[in-house]
Motif scaffolding. Structure first.
Motif, PDB file in Angstrom:
ATOM      1  N   THR A  42      -2.462  -8.858   1.689  1.00  0.00           N
ATOM      2  CA  THR A  42      -1.231  -8.083   1.545  1.00  0.00           C
ATOM      3  C   THR A  42      -0.052  -8.707   2.284  1.00  0.00           C
ATOM      4  O   THR A  42       1.018  -8.112   2.340  1.00  0.00           O
TER       5      THR A  42
ATOM      6  N   MET B  78       1.451  -1.868   4.766  1.00  0.00           N
ATOM      7  CA  MET B  78       1.036  -0.930   5.821  1.00  0.00           C
ATOM      8  C   MET B  78       0.293   0.261   5.230  1.00  0.00           C
ATOM      9  O   MET B  78      -0.690   0.728   5.795  1.00  0.00           O
ATOM     10  N   THR B  79       0.760   0.742   4.087  1.00  0.00           N
ATOM     11  CA  THR B  79       0.076   1.859   3.423  1.00  0.00           C
ATOM     12  C   THR B  79      -1.341   1.469   3.045  1.00  0.00           C
ATOM     13  O   THR B  79      -2.277   2.255   3.237  1.00  0.00           O
ATOM     14  N   MET B  80      -1.519   0.266   2.532  1.00  0.00           N
ATOM     15  CA  MET B  80      -2.854  -0.183   2.147  1.00  0.00           C
ATOM     16  C   MET B  80      -3.775  -0.309   3.357  1.00  0.00           C
ATOM     17  O   MET B  80      -4.936   0.097   3.311  1.00  0.00           O
TER      18      MET B  80
ATOM     19  N   GLU C 119       5.583  -6.168   0.015  1.00  0.00           N
ATOM     20  CA  GLU C 119       6.610  -5.418   0.736  1.00  0.00           C
ATOM     21  C   GLU C 119       5.938  -4.751   1.940  1.00  0.00           C
ATOM     22  O   GLU C 119       4.840  -4.202   1.814  1.00  0.00           O
TER      23      GLU C 119
ATOM     24  N   ARG D 178       6.125  -1.995   3.690  1.00  0.00           N
ATOM     25  CA  ARG D 178       5.676  -0.600   3.641  1.00  0.00           C
ATOM     26  C   ARG D 178       4.430  -0.445   2.776  1.00  0.00           C
ATOM     27  O   ARG D 178       3.532   0.336   3.100  1.00  0.00           O
ATOM     28  N   LEU D 179       4.350  -1.178   1.693  1.00  0.00           N
ATOM     29  CA  LEU D 179       3.179  -1.133   0.825  1.00  0.00           C
ATOM     30  C   LEU D 179       1.963  -1.725   1.538  1.00  0.00           C
ATOM     31  O   LEU D 179       0.866  -1.163   1.475  1.00  0.00           O
TER      32      LEU D 179
ATOM     33  N   MET E 133      -3.458   1.245   6.245  1.00  0.00           N
ATOM     34  CA  MET E 133      -3.723   2.580   6.808  1.00  0.00           C
ATOM     35  C   MET E 133      -4.680   3.384   5.930  1.00  0.00           C
ATOM     36  O   MET E 133      -5.477   4.173   6.434  1.00  0.00           O
ATOM     37  N   ALA E 134      -4.623   3.203   4.621  1.00  0.00           N
ATOM     38  CA  ALA E 134      -5.546   3.894   3.730  1.00  0.00           C
ATOM     39  C   ALA E 134      -6.967   3.352   3.883  1.00  0.00           C
ATOM     40  O   ALA E 134      -7.943   4.078   3.651  1.00  0.00           O
TER      41      ALA E 134
ATOM     42  N   TYR F 137      -8.392   2.519   6.663  1.00  0.00           N
ATOM     43  CA  TYR F 137      -9.019   2.974   7.909  1.00  0.00           C
ATOM     44  C   TYR F 137      -9.944   4.182   7.712  1.00  0.00           C
ATOM     45  O   TYR F 137     -11.105   4.141   8.143  1.00  0.00           O
TER      46      TYR F 137
END
Length: 136
Positions: free
Chosen positions: A60, A69-71, A64, A66-67, A73-74, A76
């Motif tokens: 990743t 980080m979302t991946m 971008e 934010r994307l 964090m998801a 975890y």
């Protein structure tokens, strides 16, 4: 895998492998073959749990922020759920020393994290994006 990602993986995995080697020797002397099996299973669990983070971060890196980080964090909660299932399954596994497994997981994790913290403390990473490189 880019060179800096491979270096990050090595800097975290090397201390963990050293700690697991010590645990393996002690567990094998104390519990025999089940101690060695427990140490190997615990070491594999640590490598899988933390190694997935490096893989996802490498995949990743160009996205971008934010994307990405979302991946990450998801991932975890998914990892924690799988970890709980593995720990429940390993509790009564025949031929596996539970104390050796626990020692390998705890000491392997601590060594992995210490190696990663050492790398982050020594690496010079930009915290602020220079002009023209913003994602906005």
């Amino acid at each position: 895998m880019p060179r800096h990602d491979a270096a990050a993986l090595r800097s975290a995995a090397a201390p963990s492998a050293a700690a697991l080697a010590v645990v393996a020797v002690v567990a094998t002397v104390a519990a025999g073959a089940p101690g060695l099996v427990g140490t190997l299973a615990g070491g594999a669990l640590v490598a899988a749990f933390f190694g997935v983070d490096h893989l996802v971060a490498a995949r990743t890196a160009g996205l971008e922020p934010r994307l990405a980080m979302t991946m990450v964090m998801a991932l975890y909660p998914l990892k924690l759920g799988l970890l709980a299932l593995v720990l429940l399954g390993a509790a009564d596994a025949p031929g596996l020393s539970a104390p050796a497994f626990a020692a390998a997981v705890v000491l392997g994790s601590l060594a992995w994290l210490a190696g990663h913290v050492r790398l982050v403390a020594r690496r010079r990473t930009l915290v602020v994006e220079p002009d023209g490189l913003s994602w906005r």
